[in-house]
Design an enzyme around this catalytic site. Structure first.
Site, PDB file in Angstrom:
ATOM      1  N   GLY A 127       0.449  -5.958   4.671  1.00 27.63           N
ATOM      2  CA  GLY A 127       1.736  -6.441   5.167  1.00 27.63           C
ATOM      3  C   GLY A 127       1.804  -6.806   6.639  1.00 27.63           C
ATOM      4  N   ASP A 154       9.127   3.236   6.485  1.00 29.05           N
ATOM      5  CA  ASP A 154      10.204   3.535   5.539  1.00 29.05           C
ATOM      6  C   ASP A 154      10.386   5.053   5.500  1.00 29.05           C
ATOM      7  OD1 ASP A 154      11.500   4.004   2.944  1.00 29.05           O
ATOM      8  OD2 ASP A 154      11.125   1.926   2.484  1.00 29.05           O
ATOM      9  N   LYS A 173      13.178   1.670   9.179  1.00 26.42           N
ATOM     10  CA  LYS A 173      14.391   2.089   8.475  1.00 26.42           C
ATOM     11  C   LYS A 173      14.700   3.526   8.887  1.00 26.42           C
ATOM     12  CE  LYS A 173      13.286  -0.563   4.220  1.00 26.42           C
ATOM     13  NZ  LYS A 173      12.882  -0.449   2.803  1.00 26.42           N
ATOM     14  N   PHE A 218      15.556  -2.984   0.520  1.00 26.84           N
ATOM     15  CA  PHE A 218      14.259  -3.590   0.240  1.00 26.84           C
ATOM     16  C   PHE A 218      14.244  -4.995   0.850  1.00 26.84           C
ATOM     17  CE2 PHE A 218      11.317  -6.042  -2.437  1.00 26.84           C
ATOM     18  CZ  PHE A 218      10.173  -5.282  -2.243  1.00 26.84           C
TER      19      PHE A 218
END
Ligand code: XMP
Ligand code: MG
Length: 180
Positions: free
Chosen positions: A48, A106, A134, A156
Site C-alpha cells: 500500500g 488503523d 485513524k 474504509f
C-alpha cells in the site's frame, strides 16, 4: 461529487490530489527538519505505501536510502488481527535511524509488530510516517505514528496505494464508501 465503483460498491472522493500533495509536503518538511544531520533508512511497507513513499521521497532533502518489507494484516475490509511477513527485511537495521513509511495506521497492530521487530534487530531509533491515521481505531499505544500526513475517521478508504482486493491502488485521490 466524484464517485467510483468497485465490487458493486460506490465510493466518493474524500481527499483530492491537491490536498494529498499539500499533506505530503507538510510531512516532508518535518522530516527534512528532524533528520537534517542524520542518515535515515526509509522502510516502505508494501504494497500500500509505494505511492506515498514515492511522493514523499521526492520531497525530501535528507539522504533517502530506501528498502522494503511486505506485511499483511488485512483480508478484504476487516482486519484479521494477524501479521504475516511475506517479504522480509534484507537490509541490516543495526544502529540505523529507521523511518517506516506506511499507507495507513488503523488498529496499529502492523506498526506495533514492526517497531518491535526493528528494535529487536538493533535499530537505533524507529519513527513511523503514515499517509493516513485513524486515531479512533488505534489499539496499540506504541504504534502512534510520529508523522501522520492526514487523520481520518474510522472508515474504509481506497486509492493512493490503498486497495480493495488489489484494485483501486492507482486512484490519484482517496475515496470512501458512500452511505447506503
Ligand atoms: P493495522 O490495523 O495493522 O492496519 O494498523 C494496517 C493495515 O491494514 C490495512 N488497512 C486498510 N486498507 N483501506 C485499505 O485499503 C483501509 O481503510 C484500511 N485500514 C487498514 C492496510 O494495509 C494497513 O497496512
Ligand atoms: Mg499496508
Amino acid at each position: 461529487m466524484k464517485t467510483v465503483s468497485y465490487q458493486n460498491m460506490t465510493f466518493e472522493e474524500y481527499l483530492t490530489p491537491e490536498q494529498i500533495d499539500a499533506a505530503v509536503a507538510r510531512v516532508a518538511e518535518r522530516i527534512n527538519h528532524d533528520y537534517h544531520n542524520k542518515k535515515p533508512l526509509f522502510l516502505c511497507v508494501l504494497r500500500g505505501a509505494f505511492i506515498y513513499a514515492a511522493d514523499l521521497l521526492r520531497k525530501l532533502t535528507v539522504p533517502t536510502e530506501i528498502c522494503f518489507v511486505r506485511l499483511q494484516s488485512y483480508q478484504g475490509m476487516n482486519s484479521t488481527g494477524k501479521i504475516r511477513q511475506l517479504t522480509g527485511l534484507t537490509e541490516s537495521v543495526e544502529d540505523r535511524d529507521v523511518v517506516v513509511i506506511e499507507d495507513i495506521v488503523d488498529t496499529g497492530l502492523t506498526m506495533h509488530w514492526l517497531r518491535h521487530h526493528l528494535i529487536e534487530n538493533g535499530a537505533h531509533s524507529v519513527a513511523v510516517t503514515c499517509f493516513l491515521y485513524k486515531p479512533d481505531a488505534l489499539q496499540y499505544p506504541d504504534a502512534l505514528p510520529q508523522y501522520p500526513a492526514c487523520e481520518i475517521p474510522t472508515k474504509f478508504v481506497i486509492g493512493y496505494g490503498l486497495d480493495i482486493d488489489e484494485e483501486a491502488r492507482n486512484l490519484p485521490a482517496i475515496y470512501t464508501r458512500t452511505q447506503a
